[in-house]
Motif scaffolding. Structure first.
Motif, mmCIF file in Angstrom:
data_model
loop_
_atom_site.group_PDB
_atom_site.id
_atom_site.type_symbol
_atom_site.label_atom_id
_atom_site.label_comp_id
_atom_site.label_asym_id
_atom_site.label_seq_id
_atom_site.Cartn_x
_atom_site.Cartn_y
_atom_site.Cartn_z
ATOM 1 N N VAL A 86 53.976 109.694 -10.994
ATOM 2 C CA VAL A 86 53.000 110.720 -11.329
ATOM 3 C C VAL A 86 51.701 110.080 -11.815
ATOM 4 C CG1 VAL A 86 52.501 112.696 -12.816
ATOM 5 C CG2 VAL A 86 54.809 112.363 -11.910
ATOM 6 N N MET A 87 50.591 110.523 -11.249
ATOM 7 C CA MET A 87 49.284 110.010 -11.663
ATOM 8 C C MET A 87 49.068 110.235 -13.154
ATOM 9 S SD MET A 87 47.093 108.491 -9.571
ATOM 10 C CE MET A 87 45.508 108.891 -10.312
ATOM 11 N N VAL A 88 48.529 109.221 -13.823
ATOM 12 C CA VAL A 88 48.248 109.299 -15.247
ATOM 13 C C VAL A 88 47.114 110.288 -15.505
ATOM 14 C CG1 VAL A 88 46.552 107.415 -15.197
ATOM 15 C CG2 VAL A 88 47.813 107.906 -17.306
ATOM 16 N N GLY A 89 47.152 110.936 -16.661
ATOM 17 C CA GLY A 89 46.064 111.844 -17.023
ATOM 18 C C GLY A 89 46.372 112.610 -18.293
ATOM 19 N N GLY A 90 45.329 112.923 -19.050
ATOM 20 C CA GLY A 90 45.485 113.711 -20.266
ATOM 21 C C GLY A 90 45.673 115.182 -19.954
ATOM 22 N N THR A 91 46.468 115.864 -20.783
ATOM 23 C CA THR A 91 46.734 117.282 -20.591
ATOM 24 C C THR A 91 46.782 118.000 -21.934
ATOM 25 O OG1 THR A 91 49.113 116.812 -20.596
ATOM 26 C CG2 THR A 91 48.051 117.025 -18.432
ATOM 27 N N VAL A 92 46.544 119.310 -21.877
ATOM 28 C CA VAL A 92 46.835 120.190 -23.003
ATOM 29 C C VAL A 92 47.705 121.318 -22.482
ATOM 30 C CG1 VAL A 92 44.818 119.732 -24.445
ATOM 31 C CG2 VAL A 92 44.654 121.419 -22.608
ATOM 32 N N GLY A 93 48.586 121.798 -23.328
ATOM 33 C CA GLY A 93 49.467 122.857 -22.873
ATOM 34 C C GLY A 93 50.244 123.471 -24.012
ATOM 35 N N GLU A 94 51.338 124.149 -23.657
ATOM 36 C CA GLU A 94 52.139 124.897 -24.620
ATOM 37 C C GLU A 94 53.610 124.548 -24.456
ATOM 38 O OE1 GLU A 94 53.293 129.568 -25.446
ATOM 39 O OE2 GLU A 94 51.285 129.065 -24.704
ATOM 40 N N VAL A 95 54.289 124.373 -25.567
ATOM 41 C CA VAL A 95 55.723 124.102 -25.550
ATOM 42 C C VAL A 95 56.448 125.367 -25.096
ATOM 43 C CG1 VAL A 95 57.740 123.526 -26.952
ATOM 44 C CG2 VAL A 95 55.564 122.341 -27.349
ATOM 45 N N VAL A 96 57.240 125.240 -24.016
ATOM 46 C CA VAL A 96 57.975 126.396 -23.499
ATOM 47 C C VAL A 96 59.486 126.261 -23.723
ATOM 48 C CG1 VAL A 96 56.233 127.039 -21.804
ATOM 49 C CG2 VAL A 96 57.994 125.371 -21.166
ATOM 50 N N ASP A 97 59.939 125.084 -24.108
ATOM 51 C CA ASP A 97 61.351 124.885 -24.453
ATOM 52 C C ASP A 97 61.427 123.662 -25.349
ATOM 53 O OD1 ASP A 97 64.045 125.226 -24.597
ATOM 54 O OD2 ASP A 97 64.480 124.733 -22.505
ATOM 55 N N SER A 98 62.301 123.696 -26.333
ATOM 56 C CA SER A 98 62.378 122.581 -27.272
ATOM 57 C C SER A 98 63.793 122.391 -27.784
ATOM 58 C CB SER A 98 61.431 122.814 -28.459
ATOM 59 O OG SER A 98 61.551 121.775 -29.409
ATOM 60 N N ARG A 99 64.224 121.134 -27.775
ATOM 61 C CA ARG A 99 65.462 120.730 -28.425
ATOM 62 C C ARG A 99 65.138 119.726 -29.526
ATOM 63 N NH1 ARG A 99 70.146 121.258 -25.303
ATOM 64 N NH2 ARG A 99 71.186 120.376 -27.132
ATOM 65 N N SER A 100 63.931 119.873 -30.077
ATOM 66 C CA SER A 100 63.465 118.986 -31.150
ATOM 67 C C SER A 100 62.994 119.814 -32.338
ATOM 68 C CB SER A 100 62.310 118.110 -30.658
ATOM 69 O OG SER A 100 61.668 117.461 -31.752
ATOM 70 N N PRO A 101 63.375 119.441 -33.562
ATOM 71 C CA PRO A 101 62.896 120.171 -34.739
ATOM 72 C C PRO A 101 61.403 119.963 -34.999
ATOM 73 C CG PRO A 101 64.137 118.219 -35.398
ATOM 74 C CD PRO A 101 64.300 118.342 -33.916
ATOM 75 N N GLN A 102 60.795 118.972 -34.328
ATOM 76 C CA GLN A 102 59.377 118.694 -34.557
ATOM 77 C C GLN A 102 58.450 119.672 -33.835
ATOM 78 O OE1 GLN A 102 58.411 114.379 -34.164
ATOM 79 N NE2 GLN A 102 60.591 114.131 -33.751
ATOM 80 N N PHE A 103 58.971 120.335 -32.791
ATOM 81 C CA PHE A 103 58.140 121.228 -31.994
ATOM 82 C C PHE A 103 58.871 122.535 -31.735
ATOM 83 C CE2 PHE A 103 56.652 116.965 -31.020
ATOM 84 C CZ PHE A 103 55.275 117.096 -31.082
ATOM 85 N N GLN A 104 58.108 123.618 -31.864
ATOM 86 C CA GLN A 104 58.650 124.942 -31.622
ATOM 87 C C GLN A 104 58.041 125.523 -30.353
ATOM 88 O OE1 GLN A 104 61.075 125.958 -33.762
ATOM 89 N NE2 GLN A 104 60.719 123.964 -34.762
ATOM 90 N N VAL A 105 58.781 126.412 -29.705
ATOM 91 C CA VAL A 105 58.227 127.119 -28.556
ATOM 92 C C VAL A 105 56.945 127.849 -28.994
ATOM 93 C CG1 VAL A 105 58.601 129.006 -26.924
ATOM 94 C CG2 VAL A 105 60.435 127.371 -27.390
ATOM 95 N N GLY A 106 55.886 127.682 -28.221
ATOM 96 C CA GLY A 106 54.599 128.284 -28.559
ATOM 97 C C GLY A 106 53.613 127.302 -29.160
ATOM 98 N N ASP A 107 54.085 126.123 -29.612
ATOM 99 C CA ASP A 107 53.155 125.118 -30.136
ATOM 100 C C ASP A 107 52.210 124.661 -29.024
ATOM 101 O OD1 ASP A 107 54.278 125.143 -32.650
ATOM 102 O OD2 ASP A 107 55.470 123.317 -32.355
ATOM 103 N N GLN A 108 50.949 124.539 -29.360
ATOM 104 C CA GLN A 108 49.973 123.999 -28.413
ATOM 105 C C GLN A 108 49.823 122.510 -28.684
ATOM 106 O OE1 GLN A 108 46.643 126.670 -29.184
ATOM 107 N NE2 GLN A 108 47.116 127.782 -27.304
ATOM 108 N N VAL A 109 49.823 121.724 -27.604
ATOM 109 C CA VAL A 109 49.880 120.265 -27.760
ATOM 110 C C VAL A 109 48.954 119.577 -26.763
ATOM 111 C CG1 VAL A 109 52.241 120.235 -28.667
ATOM 112 C CG2 VAL A 109 51.865 120.144 -26.194
ATOM 113 N N VAL A 110 48.551 118.371 -27.130
ATOM 114 C CA VAL A 110 47.787 117.495 -26.256
ATOM 115 C C VAL A 110 48.578 116.218 -26.057
ATOM 116 C CG1 VAL A 110 46.480 116.520 -28.201
ATOM 117 C CG2 VAL A 110 45.549 116.355 -25.885
ATOM 118 N N GLY A 111 48.530 115.673 -24.859
ATOM 119 C CA GLY A 111 49.251 114.440 -24.563
ATOM 120 C C GLY A 111 48.833 113.886 -23.216
ATOM 121 N N MET A 112 49.506 112.851 -22.789
ATOM 122 C CA MET A 112 49.245 112.254 -21.479
ATOM 123 C C MET A 112 50.267 112.809 -20.497
ATOM 124 S SD MET A 112 46.533 110.417 -21.722
ATOM 125 C CE MET A 112 46.578 109.352 -20.275
#
Length: 339
Positions: A70-96
């Motif tokens: 997959v081509m590298v690139g920065g993104t912003v989006g929304e958590v739609v599923d989570s199995r981590s206590p650090q992130f909840q569904v609906g959190d808005q996040v930035v990442g690569m």
């Protein structure tokens, strides 16, 4: 959830100018999450000039983009599923997140995702003025050029995501700011929207001496700082107008991204004017990002820092939008809207 992820892979390395044939669109089923994983629906993908350099196989400041990944690139989006206590569904996040609709990651990896707040800052701005391009502008201007009030700063690619922020930050610090951009419309926006003191259309000055003369007229007191995104003829013209002890922050060399030679016509000026020329990669200065993002976020939220976006629609538009970016067809930050 039975979701399918559309992804662009690097299919081949370009020879000279890249083409849409260098990319391949695939569809990949998204597996069920395991403990610690987070699934993000990417809303926007950032397209940036550095991606062109990573498509090559040669030595550079970053590893080449692997083929068939997959081509590298920065993104912003929304958590739609989570199995981590650090992130909840609906959190808005930035990442690569790369050139894809979804990002499945192990949230335990430090720094892989950062939560953001879009209540005062638009989500897309975290890929531009309040993201990597903004921090690039902030670092190159403040830590390399280090301008003083009353000095003259020149910015190439002044209408772009990085250059437009450089000029506004320099103006806020009391500098005279002169931009270089391609076309009447972009030059108008650089002055009227971003507040530069002047802007030169490089298309009207294809030779270094002509561009140097235009810069001399726009910079009657010479040039003290240059934020360089292009190189080649533009850098040659800038150097002819530099004052003693001028500082040049080298952010990019767009003029040579397709393998074109970019010789420096008068390197003796570095010695004659005791100039500092420093290249930098903003990802190597992560400890300073919080300070930069605090200022940039405050300025955007208050309306003091202006920015512009070119938005292509849908993952399928990414290759053509990227090729257009390399030819200067975008105006401001180039994004792809993925939802």
């Amino acid at each position: 959830m039975n979701l399918v992820n559309k992804q662009y892979l690097l299919a081949s390395r370009p020879t000279g100018e890249p083409s849409v044939d260098n990319f391949r669109l695939v569809e990949t089923p998204i597996p069920a999450l395991v403990d610690g994983q987070v699934l993000v629906r990417n809303h926007y993908l950032s397209l940036d000039p550095y991606m062109r350099g990573r498509m090559n196989e040669g030595r550079s400041y970053a590893e080449p983009q692997p083929l068939n990944q997959v081509m590298v690139g920065g993104t912003v989006g929304e958590v739609v599923d989570s199995r981590s206590p650090q992130f909840q569904v609906g959190d808005q996040v930035v990442g690569m997140g790369g050139w894809q609709q979804y990002l499945l990651v192990d949230a335990n990896q430090r720094g892989v995702l950062q939560k953001v707040d879009s209540s005062q800052i638009p989500l897309s701005a975290y890929l531009g003025a309040v993201g990597m391009p903004g921090v690039t502008a902030w670092y190159g201007l403040l830590k390399v050029i280090a301008p003083q009030a009353g000095e003259t700063v020149v910015v190439s690619a002044a209408s772009g995501a990085v250059g437009s922020v450089v000029g506004q930050l320099a103006r806020l610090r009391g500098c005279r700011v002169v931009g270089i951009a391609g076309g009447t419309e972009k030059c108008r926006a650089v002055v009227e929207d971003y507040g530069f003191d002047a802007c030169i259309d490089y298309r009207q000055h294809p030779e270094p001496q002509s561009l140097a003369a235009a810069l001399q007229a726009a910079c009657p007191n010479g040039i003290d700082g240059d934020f360089e995104n292009v190189g080649g003829t533009i850098l040659d013209a800038v150097m002819l107008n530099c004052n003693a002890f001028a500082r040049i922050a080298v952010c990019g060399m767009i003029s040579g991204y397709n393998g074109e030679p970019i010789p420096m016509r008068a390197p003796q000026l570095i010695l004659v004017n005791r100039m500092k020329i420093e290249g930098f990669i903003v990802s190597e200065h992560l400890p300073l990002w919080p300070e930069a993002l605090k200022e940039l976020g405050t300025l955007v939220a208050s309306g003091q820092l202006k920015y512009r976006e070119s938005v292509a629609q849908g993952i399928e538009s990414a290759p053509a939008a990227f090729l257009g970016l390399l030819k200067g067809r975008n105006f401001g930050k180039q994004l792809v809207r993925l939802i």
